[in-house]
Structure formats: structure tokens, C-alpha cells
Design a protein around this motif. Structure first.
Motif, PDB file in Angstrom:
ATOM      1  N   GLN A 142       0.827  -1.208   0.000  1.00 52.47           N
ATOM      2  CA  GLN A 142       0.000   0.000   0.000  1.00 52.47           C
ATOM      3  C   GLN A 142       0.860   1.257   0.000  1.00 52.47           C
ATOM      4  OE1 GLN A 142      -3.184   0.291  -0.475  1.00 52.47           O
ATOM      5  NE2 GLN A 142      -3.587  -1.909  -0.503  1.00 52.47           N
ATOM      6  N   LEU A 143       1.965   1.232   0.728  1.00 54.79           N
ATOM      7  CA  LEU A 143       2.873   2.376   0.766  1.00 54.79           C
ATOM      8  C   LEU A 143       3.473   2.630  -0.611  1.00 54.79           C
ATOM      9  CD1 LEU A 143       4.579   4.550   2.180  1.00 54.79           C
ATOM     10  CD2 LEU A 143       6.197   2.726   2.824  1.00 54.79           C
ATOM     11  N   LYS A 181       9.743  17.616  -6.518  1.00 53.43           N
ATOM     12  CA  LYS A 181       9.554  17.611  -5.061  1.00 53.43           C
ATOM     13  C   LYS A 181       9.166  16.218  -4.581  1.00 53.43           C
ATOM     14  CE  LYS A 181       7.386  20.844  -2.920  1.00 53.43           C
ATOM     15  NZ  LYS A 181       6.346  21.833  -2.501  1.00 53.43           N
ATOM     16  N   VAL A 182       8.304  15.552  -5.325  1.00 57.10           N
ATOM     17  CA  VAL A 182       7.887  14.193  -4.967  1.00 57.10           C
ATOM     18  C   VAL A 182       9.083  13.248  -4.997  1.00 57.10           C
ATOM     19  CG1 VAL A 182       6.519  12.212  -5.723  1.00 57.10           C
ATOM     20  CG2 VAL A 182       5.491  14.492  -5.695  1.00 57.10           C
ATOM     21  N   ASP A 183       9.920  13.355  -6.024  1.00 53.69           N
ATOM     22  CA  ASP A 183      11.108  12.506  -6.127  1.00 53.69           C
ATOM     23  C   ASP A 183      12.027  12.699  -4.926  1.00 53.69           C
ATOM     24  OD1 ASP A 183      10.194  11.593  -8.546  1.00 53.69           O
ATOM     25  OD2 ASP A 183      11.558  12.784  -9.763  1.00 53.69           O
ATOM     26  N   SER A 184      12.229  13.964  -4.540  1.00 54.67           N
ATOM     27  CA  SER A 184      13.117  14.263  -3.407  1.00 54.67           C
ATOM     28  C   SER A 184      12.582  13.663  -2.112  1.00 54.67           C
ATOM     29  CB  SER A 184      13.287  15.778  -3.256  1.00 54.67           C
ATOM     30  OG  SER A 184      13.925  16.325  -4.388  1.00 54.67           O
ATOM     31  N   ALA A 185      11.283  13.809  -1.894  1.00 56.37           N
ATOM     32  CA  ALA A 185      10.677  13.265  -0.675  1.00 56.37           C
ATOM     33  C   ALA A 185      10.694  11.736  -0.694  1.00 56.37           C
ATOM     34  CB  ALA A 185       9.251  13.784  -0.532  1.00 56.37           C
ATOM     35  N   ASN A 186      10.498  11.156  -1.866  1.00 52.18           N
ATOM     36  CA  ASN A 186      10.448   9.695  -1.975  1.00 52.18           C
ATOM     37  C   ASN A 186      11.782   9.038  -1.632  1.00 52.18           C
ATOM     38  OD1 ASN A 186       7.776   9.582  -2.721  1.00 52.18           O
ATOM     39  ND2 ASN A 186       8.168   9.338  -4.907  1.00 52.18           N
ATOM     40  N   TYR A 187      12.868   9.724  -1.884  1.00 47.55           N
ATOM     41  CA  TYR A 187      14.184   9.112  -1.662  1.00 47.55           C
ATOM     42  C   TYR A 187      14.315   8.560  -0.242  1.00 47.55           C
ATOM     43  CZ  TYR A 187      19.053   8.659  -0.380  1.00 47.55           C
ATOM     44  OH  TYR A 187      20.234   8.189   0.125  1.00 47.55           O
ATOM     45  N   LYS A 192      14.645   3.855   3.305  1.00 54.22           N
ATOM     46  CA  LYS A 192      14.221   3.091   4.484  1.00 54.22           C
ATOM     47  C   LYS A 192      13.704   1.715   4.086  1.00 54.22           C
ATOM     48  CE  LYS A 192      11.372   3.407   8.645  1.00 54.22           C
ATOM     49  NZ  LYS A 192      10.425   4.254   9.436  1.00 54.22           N
ATOM     50  N   ILE A 193      12.971   1.647   2.986  1.00 53.07           N
ATOM     51  CA  ILE A 193      12.450   0.350   2.517  1.00 53.07           C
ATOM     52  C   ILE A 193      13.604  -0.591   2.165  1.00 53.07           C
ATOM     53  CG2 ILE A 193      11.206  -0.797   0.639  1.00 53.07           C
ATOM     54  CD1 ILE A 193       9.333   1.647   0.571  1.00 53.07           C
ATOM     55  N   ASN A 195      16.692  -0.483   3.267  1.00 52.06           N
ATOM     56  CA  ASN A 195      17.422  -0.843   4.488  1.00 52.06           C
ATOM     57  C   ASN A 195      16.668  -1.890   5.308  1.00 52.06           C
ATOM     58  OD1 ASN A 195      19.414   0.967   3.807  1.00 52.06           O
ATOM     59  ND2 ASN A 195      18.738   2.558   5.213  1.00 52.06           N
ATOM     60  N   THR A 196      15.341  -1.854   5.223  1.00 46.65           N
ATOM     61  CA  THR A 196      14.519  -2.753   6.038  1.00 46.65           C
ATOM     62  C   THR A 196      14.216  -4.069   5.343  1.00 46.65           C
ATOM     63  OG1 THR A 196      13.453  -0.818   7.043  1.00 46.65           O
ATOM     64  CG2 THR A 196      12.368  -2.956   7.340  1.00 46.65           C
ATOM     65  N   PHE A 197      13.887  -4.012   4.068  1.00 44.67           N
ATOM     66  CA  PHE A 197      13.395  -5.199   3.356  1.00 44.67           C
ATOM     67  C   PHE A 197      14.298  -5.670   2.217  1.00 44.67           C
ATOM     68  CE2 PHE A 197       9.687  -2.780   4.858  1.00 44.67           C
ATOM     69  CZ  PHE A 197       9.067  -3.725   5.638  1.00 44.67           C
ATOM     70  N   GLY A 198      15.312  -4.884   1.847  1.00 44.57           N
ATOM     71  CA  GLY A 198      16.019  -5.164   0.618  1.00 44.57           C
ATOM     72  C   GLY A 198      15.132  -4.753  -0.541  1.00 44.57           C
ATOM     73  N   PHE A 199      15.375  -5.309  -1.738  1.00 42.27           N
ATOM     74  CA  PHE A 199      14.500  -4.975  -2.853  1.00 42.27           C
ATOM     75  C   PHE A 199      13.204  -5.768  -2.713  1.00 42.27           C
ATOM     76  CE2 PHE A 199      12.547  -4.964  -6.937  1.00 42.27           C
ATOM     77  CZ  PHE A 199      12.906  -3.753  -7.507  1.00 42.27           C
TER      78      PHE A 199
END
Length: 321
Positions: A142-143, A181-187, A192-193, A195-199
Motif C-alpha cells: 500500500q505504501l 519535489k515528490v522525487d526528493s521526498a520519496n528518496y 528506508k524500505i 534498508n529494512t526489506f532489501g528490494f
């Protein structure tokens, strides 16, 4: 304006038009399909369903997957479940239809949900979509899905504006500013994704979730080192058959171009000097480009260029009459 960002999405997010046999459909097929589509929109579902059937009949029983899907929707709306399932079971069991979230949410098919044939069908679509129930992460999906929707909203807005004459340059600049702006925020979320889950691969977010995550990474051109890191992780998943070869090929080329190397598969485009056509940025070993593309499930570079020109015609220089 350079559209290096937008054309990348074209083939990965469109509905499949697979045929049971790779042969050209007769003209009558397209006439019947056009009529059926128009009737579906009115809506006149019974007549639309009949016209879809006539299209398949004109093509010796064959049809495009997207047309069979629409035929199923028409029959379901008409209340003839057997005819709807006939079309759906063809595209799922024979055509390997895997658009799980589309079929699950399609209001045209609600009448089929209580039929005993629905559960085995939807289970097969879910399996084809790559989801492993024990690894499925709905919150992560969903994220990613919401981030991709915002990404696409602004990029599609730019394409729409540029394909409209006369082009509103102020609105274009505003939309470009917004997607940057969306691209910058998405980074930060993407980092975090990773670092947490891998790809996030097919097993945990499905094919659509993995595709949308790739899409978001593809747009991180200001974070090339991050793109390179994700590419390495994605390669491991690709070698295990858990991500799309097409998506992987696109990211390979994106990283190559962003690090000023020759691309491999010709997925990254520029306008030619005359601004009359899109053309691939320089590639390694051009003579064998189509052979490399075929191995990754990509069409020919010629058809790719044609589609780019048709999709983003507003960017091309108009011929003087």
C-alpha cells in the motif's frame, strides 16, 4: 523539454495485449472490437458482449487478452456468469493473466464473486502475480502503491499538457516542479524500505508492487549511488526469477546513462537533432541491440521508437505545411 523520465513507464504499466497466436488480426476484428468498446461505454452490455464474440469469431476464435477481459466484464454485467468465466478462464489458465489487483477490484466482475468458479480463478491469478502468502506484506504494498500514484499524477500531467496545443508552459513548469519535489521526498522512504526489506520482490508485494518500486527508483536520478545500490540488489532477485527482466534492463540502462556509460538495452531516449523523433541514447554494440532486447523480453528498438513518438507526440517538432 527532455522527457527522459516519462517514456520509461510506458511498457511496464500498460495492460497486456497478448494473443494466443502471434498472427495479424483481420480488419473485421478491429471493427467489431471498436463497436463493442463503444457499446460497453454507453452502456449496452448485452450488445457489447455479442460484438466481442463476433470479433473473436472473425479471428477464428482468437483474440487479444485485453479484449477477452472486456468481454468477460460485459457478460458479467449482463448476468451471464458462464460466458464471463469462459473468457476469464481462457486468459488466466492459457494466457497467464496476472493482474491480481485489477481483477480483484473491478466492479464489473462483482456479480461473479459468489460463484464457486471465482475462488479458484482468483487464487490462480494471485499465484501468477508472484505473491507468496507467507511473505505477503500488504502494508508495504500500500505504501509503494500510494507513492507511485503520486509520482505518476505529476508526470502524466506533464505529458498531457505537452500533448495539448497550445502548450501551457507555466503549467508544465509547475508540474515538473511538483514531481521533482515528490522525487526528493520519496528518496528517504525508498532508502528506508531498502534498508529494512532489501528490494521488495514479487513474493512480498506482487508483480505490480515490485514494478512500482522499480519505477520510483528509476526516477531517483539525483541519487545515482542509491540507484546503483538498488540495481545490485535487484540483480540478485532477477537471477532468482523474482523480479521483472524488463524492469531490470531499464534500471541497468538508467544507471549506465547516469554514470555516462553506454547503455545496454537502448531503453533511454533523447530527441534527435531535428526534434522529429525519439532515438536511443548511445548503446554498446548497436548491431546486436535487438538480440539483447529480445533476451530481456523487450520488443525491437524500432517498435519502441514508434511507440515513443506516438505517446509523446507533443514534444516532437511539428512539420511545416
Amino acid at each position: 523539454m527532455c522527457l527522459r523520465w516519462s517514456f520509461l513507464l510506458l511498457f511496464s504499466l500498460t495492460f497486456s495485449v497478448q494473443l494466443w497466436a502471434q498472427v495479424k488480426a483481420p480488419d473485421a476484428y478491429y471493427v467489431w472490437i471498436k463497436s463493442a468498446d463503444s457499446l460497453f461505454k454507453i452502456p449496452n452490455y448485452p450488445l457489447a458482449a455479442q460484438h466481442y464474440s463476433q470479433a473473436f469469431k472473425s479471428f477464428e476464435g482468437k483474440g487479444f487478452m485485453s479484449d477477452r477481459y472486456q468481454a468477460a466484464c460485459a457478460w458479467a454485467r449482463t448476468g451471464l456468469a458462464d460466458s464471463a468465466f469462459f473468457q476469464l478462464e481462457k486468459i488466466v489458465w492459457k494466457g497467464k493473466f496476472d493482474e491480481y489487483f485489477r481483477i480483484l477490484a473491478d466492479s464489473n466482475l462483482v456479480s461473479l464473486h459468489t460463484n464457486t468458479r471465482w475462488e479458484p480463478l482468483i487464487t490462480q491469478v494471485r499465484r501468477l502475480h508472484g505473491i507468496v502468502d507467507s511473505l505477503w506484506n500488504p502494508n508495504l504494498y500500500q505504501l509503494i502503491d500510494s507513492m507511485a500514484a503520486e509520482d505518476q499524477k505529476w508526470r502524466n500531467r506533464v505529458t498531457s499538457l505537452e500533448n495539448t496545443a497550445p502548450t501551457d508552459s507555466i503549467q508544465v513548469k509547475w508540474a515538473v516542479k511538483m514531481y521533482n519535489k515528490v522525487d526528493s521526498a520519496n528518496y528517504f522512504v525508498l532508502r528506508k524500505i531498502i534498508n529494512t526489506f532489501g528490494f521488495p520482490a514479487w513474493d512480498c508485494v506482487g508483480k505490480s508492487g515490485a514494478n512500482k518500486f522499480w519505477l520510483l527508483v528509476q526516477h531517483q536520478d539525483s541519487q545515482v549511488e542509491f540507484q546503483k545500490e538498488v540495481l545490485q540488489l535487484m540483480e540478485q532477485k532477477w537471477l532468482k526469477g523474482k523480479v521483472s527482466a524488463v524492469d531490470y534492463a531499464y534500471l541497468v540502462d538508467r544507471v549506465k546513462v547516469n554514470t555516462r556509460e553506454l547503455q545496454v538495452y537502448g531503453t533511454q531516449f533523447d530527441l534527435n537533432a531535428e526534434r522529429s523523433s525519439f532515438t536511443p541514447k548511445p548503446v554498446v554494440d548497436p548491431a546486436n541491440l535487438n538480440a539483447r532486447r529480445e533476451k530481456m523480453g523487450l520488443g525491437t528498438i524500432e517498435s519502441y521508437m514508434e511507440t515513443a513518438n506516438r505517446r509523446y507526440y507533443g514534444t516532437l517538432k511539428k512539420e511545416q505545411k
